[in-house]
Design an enzyme around this catalytic site. Structure first.
Site, PDB file in Angstrom:
ATOM      1  N   ASN A  61      -4.073   2.109   0.298  1.00 36.59           N
ATOM      2  CA  ASN A  61      -3.461   2.929   1.568  1.00 36.59           C
ATOM      3  C   ASN A  61      -4.351   4.073   1.993  1.00 36.59           C
ATOM      4  O   ASN A  61      -4.981   4.757   0.858  1.00 36.59           O
ATOM      5  CB  ASN A  61      -2.038   3.286   1.469  1.00 36.59           C
ATOM      6  CG  ASN A  61      -1.822   4.041   0.259  1.00 36.59           C
ATOM      7  OD1 ASN A  61      -2.144   3.963  -0.666  1.00 36.59           O
ATOM      8  ND2 ASN A  61      -0.769   5.027   0.719  1.00 36.59           N
ATOM      9  N   GLU A 102      -4.181   7.329   4.417  1.00 36.86           N
ATOM     10  CA  GLU A 102      -3.550   8.092   5.349  1.00 36.86           C
ATOM     11  C   GLU A 102      -4.382   8.936   6.055  1.00 36.86           C
ATOM     12  O   GLU A 102      -5.644   9.011   5.891  1.00 36.86           O
ATOM     13  CB  GLU A 102      -2.437   8.957   4.547  1.00 36.86           C
ATOM     14  CG  GLU A 102      -1.258   7.854   4.165  1.00 36.86           C
ATOM     15  CD  GLU A 102      -0.227   8.934   3.243  1.00 36.86           C
ATOM     16  OE1 GLU A 102       0.770   8.204   2.947  1.00 36.86           O
ATOM     17  OE2 GLU A 102      -0.283  10.013   3.086  1.00 36.86           O
ATOM     18  N   GLU A 112      -2.651  -3.283   1.981  1.00 43.01           N
ATOM     19  CA  GLU A 112      -2.987  -4.743   2.577  1.00 43.01           C
ATOM     20  C   GLU A 112      -3.863  -4.992   3.455  1.00 43.01           C
ATOM     21  O   GLU A 112      -4.904  -5.961   3.520  1.00 43.01           O
ATOM     22  CB  GLU A 112      -1.481  -5.346   2.977  1.00 43.01           C
ATOM     23  CG  GLU A 112      -0.491  -5.351   1.809  1.00 43.01           C
ATOM     24  CD  GLU A 112       0.315  -4.195   1.986  1.00 43.01           C
ATOM     25  OE1 GLU A 112      -0.246  -2.977   2.302  1.00 43.01           O
ATOM     26  OE2 GLU A 112       1.669  -4.501   1.870  1.00 43.01           O
TER      27      GLU A 112
HETATM   28 ZN   LIG Z   1       1.471  -2.278   6.009  1.00 41.43          ZN
END
Ligand SMILES: [Zn+2]
Length: 158
Positions: A45, A47, A58
């Site tokens: 991920n 941010e 994902e």
């Molecule tokens: Zn997601």
């Protein structure tokens, strides 16, 4: 525990979670996708100060597979996530993909005409759950619906 657990795939998701850029939520997520030829694509991920532009792990894995021309070839995806810390690999939390990611995974599933296995694991691998793209997003909207819409529109033009 489900059978035939893809341990290497889950380990790849755990490994890539180390690279999560999560200075706001401090929640690290890793995802790994494997394709029909055994190729592995990972994502963490990422941010953003704007919050709304945050990108899920994902999506990173799907984007990497797409960039390699393998979006239609994804067979399995592993997802792990937990608070970011030096003890990440001792955490027992189990997460599933968010709604947006479920929709994006479904697109790959529809392209490849397969029900993608989604392996959700805790970073310490004591909890592992197997889901499928069809069950994580029931009653979904997909290209199939657009095809129907397109046909309806075409019929109306005749
Ligand atoms: Zn997601």
């Amino acid at each position: 525990m489900p059978e035939n657990i893809p341990l290497e795939l889950i380990k790849a998701a755990i490994e890539v979670a180390r690279h999560a850029y999560a200075p706001y939520s401090h929640f690290a997520v890793g995802a790994a996708a494997v394709t029909t030829d055994g190729s592995l694509y990972t994502g963490a991920n990422m941010e953003n100060a704007s919050y709304g532009l945050t990108v899920c792990a994902e999506i990173g894995a799907l984007q990497a597979a797409c960039s390699a021309g393998k979006l239609a070839d994804i067979v399995k995806i592993a997802v792990v996530g937990s608070p970011q810390s030096e003890n990440f690999t001792t955490q027992s939390q189990l997460i599933t993909p968010c709604g947006r990611c479920r929709q994006l995974i479904l697109e790959s599933a529809k392209l490849g005409q397969r029900d993608i296995e989604i392996w959700c694991a805790s970073p310490n691998m004591t909890s592992i759950a197997l889901h499928h793209s069809s069950t994580l997003l029931p009653h979904s909207f997909s290209a199939d619906d657009l095809a129907i819409a397109d046909k309806t529109w075409l019929d109306s033009q005749r």
